[in-house]
Design an enzyme around this catalytic site. Structure first.
Site, PDB file in Angstrom:
ATOM      1  CG  ASP A 115      -7.592   8.620  20.507  1.00  0.00           C
ATOM      2  OD1 ASP A 115      -6.898   7.864  21.218  1.00  0.00           O
ATOM      3  OD2 ASP A 115      -8.319   9.511  20.963  1.00  0.00           O
TER       4      ASP A 115
ATOM      5  NE  ARG B 180      -9.889  19.083  25.939  1.00  0.00           N
ATOM      6  CZ  ARG B 180      -8.826  19.867  25.948  1.00  0.00           C
ATOM      7  NH1 ARG B 180      -8.926  21.122  26.357  1.00  0.00           N
ATOM      8  NH2 ARG B 180      -7.655  19.413  25.547  1.00  0.00           N
TER       9      ARG B 180
ATOM     10  CB  THR C 191     -13.897  25.293  31.920  1.00  0.00           C
ATOM     11  OG1 THR C 191     -13.223  24.060  32.252  1.00  0.00           O
ATOM     12  CG2 THR C 191     -14.834  25.652  33.045  1.00  0.00           C
TER      13      THR C 191
END
Length: 228
Positions: free
Chosen positions: A219, A123, A127
């Site tokens: 996770d 990621r 942005t």
């Protein structure tokens, strides 16, 4: 707070009514039992990996239910007769790095001739959009039925991006296979890729403020590989 999936299902289906025709949620008792153990915070890496492997194998049995077959002639020890065997496109397995790797072996046990590709994403910190850093596919990927693997479908950003990268390379026969999904992830993938069927072992309540699925299992990558 105790969470009861059965008391929440109506919320999921009300929110996702537009998209559910392409979403397949498995309620098999063995899958649900093993997934409940995976959710337990005290389940260690070894058992977590084994359970993910087992659930993936159970799920692919249903994911492949509608694969085409054709009659072929087989000579048994008694006589020659016609029986059904798989036809149509060969299978490709595409795990999204890194957690998707934990689903590969279970599926390969049932489809040992499948070819395996890999898609890696991160990621962008500015942005917040997924960026491809690695993509290695079978040479004939565009001619295969591709199963994109990722245990957690949270925001849907990575899955939608991975499917988009595959489509840019000419791949159009794609199925997404997840362990646990949030409504937000389902909605995003279906908006961006309405042609893609999504297969999940559980559809959970929502995302928290940090983008984790509630109640989820934490996770998946960290629990799979023992990292933090």
């Amino acid at each position: 707070m105790e969470y009861n999936i059965h008391n929440k299902l109506f919320i999921f289906y009300e929110r996702l009514d537009t998209f559910m025709s392409k979403v397949h949620v498995f309620d098999h008792p063995l899958i649900q039992h093993k997934l409940a153990i995976m959710r337990d915070k005290n389940t260690g890496c070894k058992e977590f990996r084994e359970l993910l492997d087992e659930i993936s194998m159970l799920m692919v049995y249903e994911v492949t239910r509608d694969l085409p077959v054709e009659e072929v002639e087989v000579e048994t020890p008694i006589m020659t007769a016609k029986f059904n065997m798989l036809a149509g496109k060969p299978i490709g397995i595409i795990p999204i790095l890194r957690a998707g790797l934990g689903m590969v072996d279970g599926i390969m046990q049932l489809i040992p001739n499948a070819k395996v590709g890999h898609v890696g994403l991160y990621r962008d910190p500015e942005t917040l959009e997924p960026v491809e850093y690695y993509c290695k596919l079978p040479e004939d990927a565009e001619h295969r039925e591709l199963f994109v693997l990722d245990p957690m479908l949270a925001t849907g950003g990575s899955a939608a991006a991975a499917i988009g990268f595959l489509k840019k390379r000419g791949c159009n026969n794609i199925r997404l296979v997840n362990l646990i999904a949030a409504p937000e992830g389902i909605e995003r993938v279906q908006k961006e890729h309405p042609d893609v069927d999504i297969y999940v072992a559980a559809l959970d309540e929502k995302l928290n403020d940090h983008g984790y699925i509630i109640p989820g299992l934490g996770d998946a990558g960290d629990r799979l590989f023992g990292t933090k």
